[in-house]
Write a protein that holds these residues in place. Structure first.
Motif, PDB file in Angstrom:
ATOM      1  N   LEU D  38       0.867  -1.173   0.000  1.00  0.00           N
ATOM      2  CA  LEU D  38       0.000   0.000   0.000  1.00  0.00           C
ATOM      3  C   LEU D  38       0.908   1.228   0.000  1.00  0.00           C
ATOM      4  O   LEU D  38       1.773   1.363   0.864  1.00  0.00           O
ATOM      5  N   LEU D  66       4.288  -4.894   7.634  1.00  0.00           N
ATOM      6  CA  LEU D  66       3.492  -5.366   8.762  1.00  0.00           C
ATOM      7  C   LEU D  66       4.192  -6.608   9.322  1.00  0.00           C
ATOM      8  O   LEU D  66       4.803  -7.379   8.566  1.00  0.00           O
ATOM      9  N   ARG D  68       3.376  -9.481  10.222  1.00  0.00           N
ATOM     10  CA  ARG D  68       3.089 -10.802   9.640  1.00  0.00           C
ATOM     11  C   ARG D  68       2.866 -10.722   8.132  1.00  0.00           C
ATOM     12  O   ARG D  68       2.116 -11.509   7.571  1.00  0.00           O
ATOM     13  N   ALA D  69       3.525  -9.762   7.492  1.00  0.00           N
ATOM     14  CA  ALA D  69       3.535  -9.754   6.027  1.00  0.00           C
ATOM     15  C   ALA D  69       4.332 -10.936   5.508  1.00  0.00           C
ATOM     16  O   ALA D  69       4.178 -11.341   4.356  1.00  0.00           O
ATOM     17  N   THR D  70       5.172 -11.481   6.366  1.00  0.00           N
ATOM     18  CA  THR D  70       6.133 -12.511   5.958  1.00  0.00           C
ATOM     19  C   THR D  70       5.707 -13.908   6.437  1.00  0.00           C
ATOM     20  O   THR D  70       4.779 -14.036   7.233  1.00  0.00           O
ATOM     21  N   ASP D 117       3.976   0.576   2.553  1.00  0.00           N
ATOM     22  CA  ASP D 117       3.800  -0.412   3.623  1.00  0.00           C
ATOM     23  C   ASP D 117       3.405  -1.744   3.027  1.00  0.00           C
ATOM     24  O   ASP D 117       2.384  -1.861   2.352  1.00  0.00           O
ATOM     25  N   ILE D 119       1.858  -5.078   2.919  1.00  0.00           N
ATOM     26  CA  ILE D 119       0.751  -5.783   3.572  1.00  0.00           C
ATOM     27  C   ILE D 119       1.011  -7.280   3.517  1.00  0.00           C
ATOM     28  O   ILE D 119       0.714  -8.017   4.453  1.00  0.00           O
ATOM     29  N   GLN D 120       1.571  -7.721   2.400  1.00  0.00           N
ATOM     30  CA  GLN D 120       1.898  -9.140   2.236  1.00  0.00           C
ATOM     31  C   GLN D 120       3.141  -9.235   1.370  1.00  0.00           C
ATOM     32  O   GLN D 120       3.238  -8.544   0.349  1.00  0.00           O
ATOM     33  N   ALA D 121       4.069 -10.069   1.792  1.00  0.00           N
ATOM     34  CA  ALA D 121       5.357 -10.140   1.104  1.00  0.00           C
ATOM     35  C   ALA D 121       5.543 -11.496   0.445  1.00  0.00           C
ATOM     36  O   ALA D 121       5.315 -12.526   1.079  1.00  0.00           O
TER      37      ALA D 121
END
Lengths: 237, 237, 237, 237, 237, 237
Positions: D38, D66, D68-70, D117, D119-121
């Protein structure tokens, strides 16, 4: 036998190298035997908040050790995110000593910062720092004067510092690391060439000491400081 | 005219001084012209948590600048309580490069830390650091071997680093501070003597660059790195 | 005239109140005139890493000031996120002094922490802290002995501390805040009842001092410390 | 087979969603396969100290993930009290890239901050961030223009970024997390639609690479960037 | 039986000692049984940035515990480098409560800071702090008025605070540490003498609670607060 | 008229989207009108030190806001180096609430961390976080059970949270940002579907409130929470 085949009241070989930095207004490298400290004196045209508008200047100091200046690697203070209490104690001592060396009211509204960075440590890093810082300070003031920033040279009080200790019952001057670790008493003396005291800090490390021992340490320290002040005068011309 | 009367693709005078620290397992001072960096390699008998029990070793690096290494004084990172992004970026680059220079699995469960401290800065501090760090690393490994800690010398990949830039439309190698400030493009290259790349980081500072410019910069950088690797080999005997 | 109508070598009224904390193993409130410090001695069954497995104990100290202990409010160190250099310097002094008061090897593998918190400040907070800390330390050791944690009382060296200064050319003992601000020389002395020195820290604040002045300050300080040690003995019974 | 059944030089599905924030002057969500970032662009009417009074604007970036994006949870940087070196390195790269995308002297004395940022990686978070940040930046500038804050639209250089690597001997574009972990070489490329380079950062992860491999990676990256720039143009209308 | 032989809805002995600091504009020591808090109210002639130029004043609070205020020693927040979440939560509560006690627009552009430092803890430190802070606040305002800084006394809303809990199925007021640890529900109430609520914070510690239990706790808390407000009025004259 | 054309006791549109993260054991996005929070529940096979060896598990929470979740950009907490008091207060509230939702002794020696990150803020971020966190928690527990890590589903207490306030003399439920700023009283309620209270925190923002107003707010909040619990049950199936 002491390092460098010296007597109990002798200094290690002292080497003062002026002008070691291209950038700093004043600088010196100081060696007390294997202890090696790089000192720069930086001039900034501002004063701390409590001095604003008072026309006087300020002199301050910071102290650091490269992580592997010591026998085993220490954690880098910048990486740890804080300076140790030892670092703070030492840089406060250097700063107070340097403020005693120069009349602040003649500096104009500027700050002189003495950065003392220990490149290699073998005991006596704080006393070497003070001894070298005086040289860097004078060189910076001369640079200000020759640029015309200062119309005349501020009046100065030459001073230097040495460590003294009681090791195996004997008063010794300018302890190296091994002696320092073994000392019963540890004293740092900052003084002028004519025997006036700027700072005296004596600590019973493993054994309390009496007035007689204090006197003997002060005698030894004062005599050694004469030599340091001669060495400073030589490099300052 | 460039500093030191050199041509566009020439290095500044390079001086590598091995063994400058009494305490560190390996050390070197590296000078690229007026840029001067002290590198120590410290060996510690432990590995980071993610490598515990794997039998492999680790190589890492830390980077710092003395506050007055630069034209004007910078705030001491230890006093500020944190390292800048620039410092972190540089020390990560040095660490990755050094891990490419040695086979970690042959080190045993120990960590080698390369402390690169800039005594005086005039451009190229990260490339000088890498070039000097290789020397300090090899000296530390030899010391481990001669003490018997390592039974045989790990296999090594000699490598060095140089900056390249486009200044006034011309590709130049080993920029000093003034050139670096004026460069349109700035590229740091870490490579081996036989033309293999370890890291390449190119940045358009004021002007984008095309593949042709990149190729010219890589050509210039690769050639300069040959000279650095010869210089390293000379001091390493 | 000095505060409390006292002579140049007289202490302010000293009040030592033992056992002021319900929770701490030992505690004392110490007042030197309007300076008031609360000291607790906490016992924890662990030692710092460098002493693990050596069988010896450790004594350490922390120092703090309530934000409005002073004439104007100071920022809370916990809110600022770090302790000042002054705080660190003082707590290191208290810690060293307390380690001189007791034989660490007789403590067993435990740590005694002396928390010295200044409730109200009017000069001499570090010397009051040390004087009170000795009382809290002894009370904690007695508590350990009476609980059976320690089989016998460790051997102790009674000690106390006082500030001495040169104010308007006169040597004065136990300076209050106004005198401290005006002093030319400021000396803190930690010593035993029989005249042995634990720590001496003398600083030229506005004027350098000679050996004669140092001797006069030490004479005054030593005499005052006798009184403090008598006061400690009284409350310790 | 690669994720999303794609060829070695194909991007993962790219989704750019403009205007995802009610509050920010410009914003976009960018997805490269399962990687989701984002980006908001915030406009503030102030410039950093070194630009004050120069009439020029500034563009900067911050990056975060974040916790827990990882795959496994990472410690929250805000809780730890500092940003990692990796975070700093990435946000510096995004900031430099965005400053290359717009003529700062046409922004007026204001700062545009691109917050990226994750959010999910799933690999490529920095290249997705740059690609999305360009969209958010343009949208923010359009908003400033339509409000009348900017009288005319600043001239822009469309740019995007992609990762390229050598995995199992094959040059692949837009690596996902699993490929990234296995890559021998990892290169991030920021470039324009017409083949000019903004940043190139290539790292030998497990194997050194030669000029030929570099060329192949740059070819693959440049081609992919064309597609990204078309995708940006589509959502920007 | 409860501590101090009291009934379920009785307070512990409350002692309010006004004027305990020589330096602070207002101060009070407050004891709820063995809980002892020192509160100072400091006046500074400045307001936070968001109130500048608005003519209104500000009231804020800070909270701390001496390391050995508790049964076992807690780490000093100043040494740790940050305040805990609990500390922050409590000082925010005290600050909000005190801002409800006085009309900020009548204070002039100055800040009143209530420092609440827990000397000894035995449950209820936040409610004791608020109860004592009201006294210190009023005393500081009176001091400002008698110095002429304030031309008239601001209008005040007397308020106090108490904890209430459900322990072993019984609603109890003013829990001490042992009861607090065993409570199923824990509620802190800040209120005025005429039954108006400033803050209510109720937490199910080990068991959820219904509206009936909440009502019973509020009844108990409100009644206790009457007593506290009478005690405040007595010391305030 | 209120946002979304709703009555004083109506919630904004509530959207709960389960399973929004590929990586987290449980996750949900929760929207209360324009407020949008991403919640992940991460499971780690370790417990905090104070629970080691007790066989029980732990549930904790962290809270953050993206810098531009708000009307104007806030400084990034990770860049500032610390979390604000508001952040700490909120994450402590979420953590306590979640620990009330599940029997910790049935979790086994593992920690569940609920990360609540506010993507967009428009009032009620803490109540939305709690409401969404319950969903993420249940999903994570189910995942543990279906993997066989947990042999049976722990017993759960469904709970949700809502804000209530008095705005212009009217009790209103689920305040948006504009209402929140204008509210005289602000209350956050965490409760179960059958009317039992987990947390109640009521604050007089600009006006004190009496028991009658508290009762009206609790009535409104309890009714709204029924709807939230129905919404949770719907997505949890």
């Amino acid at each position: 036998m002491r390092s460098f085949q010296r007597g109990a009241l002798d200094l290690r070989p002292v080497i003062l190298t002026p002008g070691v930095s291209r950038h700093a207004e004043g600088s010196a490298q100081v060696e007390f035997g294997h202890t090696r400290v790089l000192v720069t004196c930086s001039v900034e045209e501002r004063v701390p908040p409590h001095l604003m508008g008072k026309g006087t200047g300020w002199v301050t100091a910071e102290y650091g050790m490269l992580p592997r200046a010591t026998h085993t690697r220490s954690q880098r203070e910048a990486a740890k995110g804080k300076q140790t209490g030892r670092t703070m104690e030492i840089q406060r001592l250097i700063g107070r000593s340097m403020r005693a060396a120069v009349n602040l009211s003649t500096l104009g509204p500027r700050t002189l910062t003495l950065d003392c960075d220990v490149i290699q440590a073998d005991g006596g890093t704080r006393t070497a720092s003070i001894t070298g810082a005086y040289v860097a300070l004078v060189l910076a003031l001369r640079a200000l004067q020759s640029k015309g920033t200062l119309s005349k040279m501020p009046s100065l009080t030459p001073l230097a510092a040495v460590s003294v200790g009681v090791v195996k019952g004997e008063v010794r001057v300018d302890l190296d690391y091994d002696e320092d670790s073994a000392a019963d008493v540890d004293l740092n003396l900052v003084a002028t060439g004519d025997g006036r005291i700027v700072e005296v800090q004596g600590t019973a490390e493993h054994q309390l000491f009496d007035r007689k021992a204090l006197d003997a340490m002060l005698d030894g320290g004062m005599a050694a400081i004469q030599h340091l002040i001669v060495a400073q005068a030589k490099v300052l011309g």
